[in-house]
Design an enzyme around this catalytic site. Structure first.
Site, PDB file in Angstrom:
ATOM      1  N   HIS A 136      66.919   4.218  -4.436  1.00  0.00           N
ATOM      2  CA  HIS A 136      65.875   4.194  -3.099  1.00  0.00           C
ATOM      3  C   HIS A 136      65.814   5.617  -2.860  1.00  0.00           C
ATOM      4  CE1 HIS A 136      70.196   3.286  -1.965  1.00  0.00           C
ATOM      5  NE2 HIS A 136      69.816   3.762  -1.061  1.00  0.00           N
ATOM      6  N   LEU A 137      64.569   5.971  -2.480  1.00  0.00           N
ATOM      7  CA  LEU A 137      64.249   7.193  -1.917  1.00  0.00           C
ATOM      8  C   LEU A 137      64.116   7.095  -0.400  1.00  0.00           C
ATOM      9  CD1 LEU A 137      63.405  10.299  -2.560  1.00  0.00           C
ATOM     10  CD2 LEU A 137      61.044   9.351  -2.668  1.00  0.00           C
ATOM     11  N   HIS A 138      64.888   7.823   0.277  1.00  0.00           N
ATOM     12  CA  HIS A 138      64.649   7.889   1.841  1.00  0.00           C
ATOM     13  C   HIS A 138      63.767   8.793   2.178  1.00  0.00           C
ATOM     14  CE1 HIS A 138      68.853   6.153   2.667  1.00  0.00           C
ATOM     15  NE2 HIS A 138      69.015   6.503   1.524  1.00  0.00           N
ATOM     16  N   ASP A 183      63.841   1.118   6.583  1.00  0.00           N
ATOM     17  CA  ASP A 183      65.140   0.952   6.484  1.00  0.00           C
ATOM     18  C   ASP A 183      65.684   0.138   7.915  1.00  0.00           C
ATOM     19  OD1 ASP A 183      67.549   3.053   5.277  1.00  0.00           O
ATOM     20  OD2 ASP A 183      68.193   1.960   6.988  1.00  0.00           O
ATOM     21  N   ILE A 184      66.668  -0.831   7.630  1.00  0.00           N
ATOM     22  CA  ILE A 184      67.090  -1.572   8.553  1.00  0.00           C
ATOM     23  C   ILE A 184      67.869  -0.953   9.795  1.00  0.00           C
ATOM     24  CG2 ILE A 184      69.383  -2.552   7.613  1.00  0.00           C
ATOM     25  CD1 ILE A 184      68.375  -5.293   8.026  1.00  0.00           C
ATOM     26  N   ASN A 206      70.545   9.318  -2.638  1.00  0.00           N
ATOM     27  CA  ASN A 206      71.928   9.625  -2.640  1.00  0.00           C
ATOM     28  C   ASN A 206      72.420   9.020  -3.870  1.00  0.00           C
ATOM     29  OD1 ASN A 206      72.493  10.674  -0.045  1.00  0.00           O
ATOM     30  ND2 ASN A 206      72.013   8.359   0.929  1.00  0.00           N
ATOM     31  N   GLN A 208      76.316   6.739  -1.393  1.00  0.00           N
ATOM     32  CA  GLN A 208      75.380   5.772  -1.684  1.00  0.00           C
ATOM     33  C   GLN A 208      76.222   4.386  -1.715  1.00  0.00           C
ATOM     34  OE1 GLN A 208      74.090   5.767  -5.861  1.00  0.00           O
ATOM     35  NE2 GLN A 208      72.697   4.072  -5.837  1.00  0.00           N
TER      36      GLN A 208
HETATM   37  P1  AMP Z   1      72.232   4.750   0.675  1.00  0.00           P
HETATM   38  O1  AMP Z   1      73.313   5.031   1.498  1.00  0.00           O
HETATM   39  O2  AMP Z   1      71.486   5.974   0.395  1.00  0.00           O
HETATM   40  O3  AMP Z   1      72.785   3.477  -0.394  1.00  0.00           O
HETATM   41  O4  AMP Z   1      71.380   3.992   1.563  1.00  0.00           O
HETATM   42  C1  AMP Z   1      71.268   2.512   1.866  1.00  0.00           C
HETATM   43  C2  AMP Z   1      70.147   2.201   2.920  1.00  0.00           C
HETATM   44  O5  AMP Z   1      69.853   0.834   2.917  1.00  0.00           O
HETATM   45  C3  AMP Z   1      70.894   2.320   4.341  1.00  0.00           C
HETATM   46  O6  AMP Z   1      70.025   3.311   5.119  1.00  0.00           O
HETATM   47  C4  AMP Z   1      70.870   1.074   5.003  1.00  0.00           C
HETATM   48  O7  AMP Z   1      70.549   1.104   6.249  1.00  0.00           O
HETATM   49  C5  AMP Z   1      69.505   0.477   4.189  1.00  0.00           C
HETATM   50  N1  AMP Z   1      69.579  -1.152   4.226  1.00  0.00           N
HETATM   51  C6  AMP Z   1      70.765  -1.976   3.963  1.00  0.00           C
HETATM   52  N2  AMP Z   1      70.611  -3.033   3.935  1.00  0.00           N
HETATM   53  C7  AMP Z   1      68.976  -3.176   4.238  1.00  0.00           C
HETATM   54  C8  AMP Z   1      68.165  -4.096   4.331  1.00  0.00           C
HETATM   55  N3  AMP Z   1      68.301  -5.273   4.175  1.00  0.00           N
HETATM   56  N4  AMP Z   1      66.660  -3.999   4.521  1.00  0.00           N
HETATM   57  C9  AMP Z   1      66.440  -2.494   4.538  1.00  0.00           C
HETATM   58  N5  AMP Z   1      67.022  -1.450   4.653  1.00  0.00           N
HETATM   59  C10 AMP Z   1      68.609  -1.885   4.355  1.00  0.00           C
END
Ligand code: AMP
Ligand code: ZN
Length: 118
Positions: A104-106, A34-35, A91, A98
């Site tokens: 995406h699975l965290h 995750d970024i 989420n 979300q």
């Molecule tokens: P959600 O809130 O469950 O939709 O989570 C989206 C996740 O994607 C967040 O934790 C962000 O930090 C992550 N994210 C967004 N852009 C990128 C990216 N380019 N590379 C890696 N993770 C990302």
């Protein structure tokens, strides 16, 4: 690429059009850091098939979701957090926060996580 996937950040990561710190890949799933990590280990595991949200899952997608969880379990072992513990989060839609509409699975771990979530 279809218009839907061209506009999807995670489909573009799958297509290697946007860089990511990739930790695992097979024909069905991709895992990358995750970024904006919320824990010492924060990895996203995604299906290569574009599915916007859990609400859009179809019965034929069931195997993909179990694959995400199995890869998360393996990555948690690799990262050494299997014993200390970790959380898997999906989420779905607005109230859950979300932000990216490609499932995406965290995988979160490496610190004590509070409960209930905020
Ligand atoms: P959600 O809130 O469950 O939709 O989570 C989206 C996740 O994607 C967040 O934790 C962000 O930090 C992550 N994210 C967004 N852009 C990128 C990216 N380019 N590379 C890696 N993770 C990302
Ligand atoms: Zn997508």
């Amino acid at each position: 690429m279809s218009e839907e996937t061209m506009n999807c950040l995670f489909c573009r990561i799958i297509a290697k059009q946007i860089p990511a710190d990739i930790l695992y890949e097979n024909e069905k799933v991709l895992a990358f850091k995750d970024i904006n990590p919320q824990a010492p280990v924060h990895i996203l595991i995604i299906p290569k098939k574009h599915i916007s949200r859990i609400s859009d899952l179809e019965e034929s997608d069931k195997d993909i979701i179990s694959e995400l969880i199995f890869i998360a379990k393996k990555l948690a072992e690799e990262k050494g957090i299997a014993e200390s513990g970790y959380r898997l989060v999906l989420n779905n839609n607005k109230d859950a926060g979300q932000a990216v509409f490609h499932i995406h699975l965290h995988l979160l771990g490496g610190r004590k996580l509070s409960w209930p979530p905020g």
